[in-house]
Structure formats: C-alpha cells, structure tokens
Write a protein that holds these residues in place. Structure first.
Motif, mmCIF file in Angstrom:
data_model
loop_
_atom_site.group_PDB
_atom_site.id
_atom_site.type_symbol
_atom_site.label_atom_id
_atom_site.label_comp_id
_atom_site.label_asym_id
_atom_site.label_seq_id
_atom_site.Cartn_x
_atom_site.Cartn_y
_atom_site.Cartn_z
ATOM 1 N N VAL A 66 0.841 -1.193 0.000
ATOM 2 C CA VAL A 66 0.000 0.000 0.000
ATOM 3 C C VAL A 66 0.881 1.249 0.000
ATOM 4 O O VAL A 66 1.775 1.386 0.831
ATOM 5 C CB VAL A 66 -0.935 0.017 1.232
ATOM 6 C CG1 VAL A 66 -1.704 1.317 1.315
ATOM 7 C CG2 VAL A 66 -1.879 -1.166 1.193
ATOM 8 N N GLY A 67 0.605 2.127 -0.948
ATOM 9 C CA GLY A 67 1.232 3.449 -0.965
ATOM 10 C C GLY A 67 0.260 4.438 -0.357
ATOM 11 O O GLY A 67 -0.876 4.550 -0.818
ATOM 12 N N THR A 68 0.684 5.128 0.685
ATOM 13 C CA THR A 68 -0.209 6.036 1.401
ATOM 14 C C THR A 68 0.441 7.390 1.626
ATOM 15 O O THR A 68 1.665 7.473 1.759
ATOM 16 C CB THR A 68 -0.654 5.419 2.746
ATOM 17 O OG1 THR A 68 -1.505 6.336 3.421
ATOM 18 C CG2 THR A 68 0.520 5.076 3.628
ATOM 19 N N VAL A 69 -0.371 8.429 1.680
ATOM 20 C CA VAL A 69 0.158 9.780 1.888
ATOM 21 C C VAL A 69 0.651 9.965 3.314
ATOM 22 O O VAL A 69 1.373 10.916 3.598
ATOM 23 C CB VAL A 69 -0.885 10.866 1.536
ATOM 24 C CG1 VAL A 69 -1.214 10.827 0.065
ATOM 25 C CG2 VAL A 69 -2.143 10.716 2.361
ATOM 26 N N GLY A 70 0.291 9.090 4.218
ATOM 27 C CA GLY A 70 0.733 9.201 5.602
ATOM 28 C C GLY A 70 2.235 9.073 5.772
ATOM 29 O O GLY A 70 2.793 9.544 6.749
ATOM 30 N N LEU A 71 2.903 8.438 4.841
ATOM 31 C CA LEU A 71 4.362 8.274 4.910
ATOM 32 C C LEU A 71 5.072 9.109 3.841
ATOM 33 O O LEU A 71 6.241 8.864 3.548
ATOM 34 C CB LEU A 71 4.732 6.800 4.749
ATOM 35 C CG LEU A 71 4.282 5.896 5.891
ATOM 36 C CD1 LEU A 71 4.471 4.438 5.530
ATOM 37 C CD2 LEU A 71 5.031 6.231 7.163
ATOM 38 N N GLN A 72 4.360 10.056 3.245
ATOM 39 C CA GLN A 72 4.937 10.876 2.176
ATOM 40 C C GLN A 72 6.167 11.629 2.681
ATOM 41 O O GLN A 72 6.188 12.109 3.799
ATOM 42 C CB GLN A 72 3.887 11.853 1.643
ATOM 43 C CG GLN A 72 4.122 12.303 0.243
ATOM 44 C CD GLN A 72 4.192 11.159 -0.764
ATOM 45 O OE1 GLN A 72 3.640 10.092 -0.588
ATOM 46 N NE2 GLN A 72 4.904 11.384 -1.822
ATOM 47 N N GLY A 73 7.181 11.713 1.840
ATOM 48 C CA GLY A 73 8.417 12.397 2.206
ATOM 49 C C GLY A 73 9.350 11.539 3.032
ATOM 50 O O GLY A 73 10.326 12.016 3.585
#
Length: 133
Positions: A66-73
């Motif tokens: 899963v690619g999630t914005v919660g771990l962005q950067g």
C-alpha cells in the motif's frame, strides 16, 4: 522487502491482513522496478487507486503493498497486520464538540466536528520496518 518478510514474526506470518505500507512515491518506484525487471507476474491492472491510497498484492505472498500519503516524504516501509492499526482521538471533549443540524435550505442533515486524531499499532512486536536498528 524480502528481508522484512524474512524478519516477520512467525506468530503473524500466515495472517490474511499482512500489509507493506510506504509512501506513494516509493510505491510508484516499486511498481517501476517490477516493470523494468520484465516480471511475468506483474499485471498493471492489479493496482487499485482509492483516493490517496494505491494498493496491489506482493508477488507470491499473502501480503498487500500500500502506498499512502501518511508516509509521504519518507523512505520508511513498515510491514505488519493491518487490523492491528488503531485510530483514536485524544480527549473525550472532542466528542462534546460535535454538532448536528438539519439545513432546511438544502434539505440535508449536516454535521461539524473538530477532533485530534492519532494512530498507533496494537502489538509492535509483530511489525517490521526498514529503519529498525
């Protein structure tokens, strides 16, 4: 990712909710690497996009990626049982700030709530990360 699977606790290895979580940009790099390797098992239509979440199955495993914005950067990747993720608020007063009303102009029931959200995992011993010492 294979090393993370190898380091996963045998107590959760057969669960059906095992999931790799990573940033969306790292998810796209992962998909590109699979494509560039000419992997015969890769099906581009197997990727689902649910808003800000991209998802696919890890080849030959019972694990979702899963690619999630919660771990962005971040380059952090975590692996564990997704059902052990808990979301909550910090205070009971967050619930007392909830407002609910009927708007006669639009004929809709409206609500307003202001909360602080937090996320944690229930059993950290069953999770593996690429940045553990």
């Amino acid at each position: 990712m294979d090393d993370m699977i190898a380091n996963l606790s045998s107590d959760v290895a057969d669960r059906d909710d095992l999931t790799f979580f990573m940033s969306v940009s790292n998810f796209r790099k992962y998909v590109t690497a699979i494509r560039n390797a000419n992997s015969f098992y890769f099906d581009p239509t197997s990727i689902t996009n649910r808003g800000n979440t991209l998802e696919m199955m890890y080849p030959f495993q019972n694990i979702k990626v899963v690619g999630t914005v919660g771990l962005q950067g971040s380059n952090r990747v975590v692996l564990g049982p997704a059902k052990q993720i808990v979301v909550g608020t910090d205070l009971l007063s967050d619930f007392s700030e909830f407002q609910l009303w009927y708007d006669i102009n639009t004929d809709t029931l409206r609500h307003r709530i202001s909360t602080k959200l937090g996320v944690n995992i229930a059993f950290p011993e069953f999770w593996v990360s690429n940045d553990q010492a």
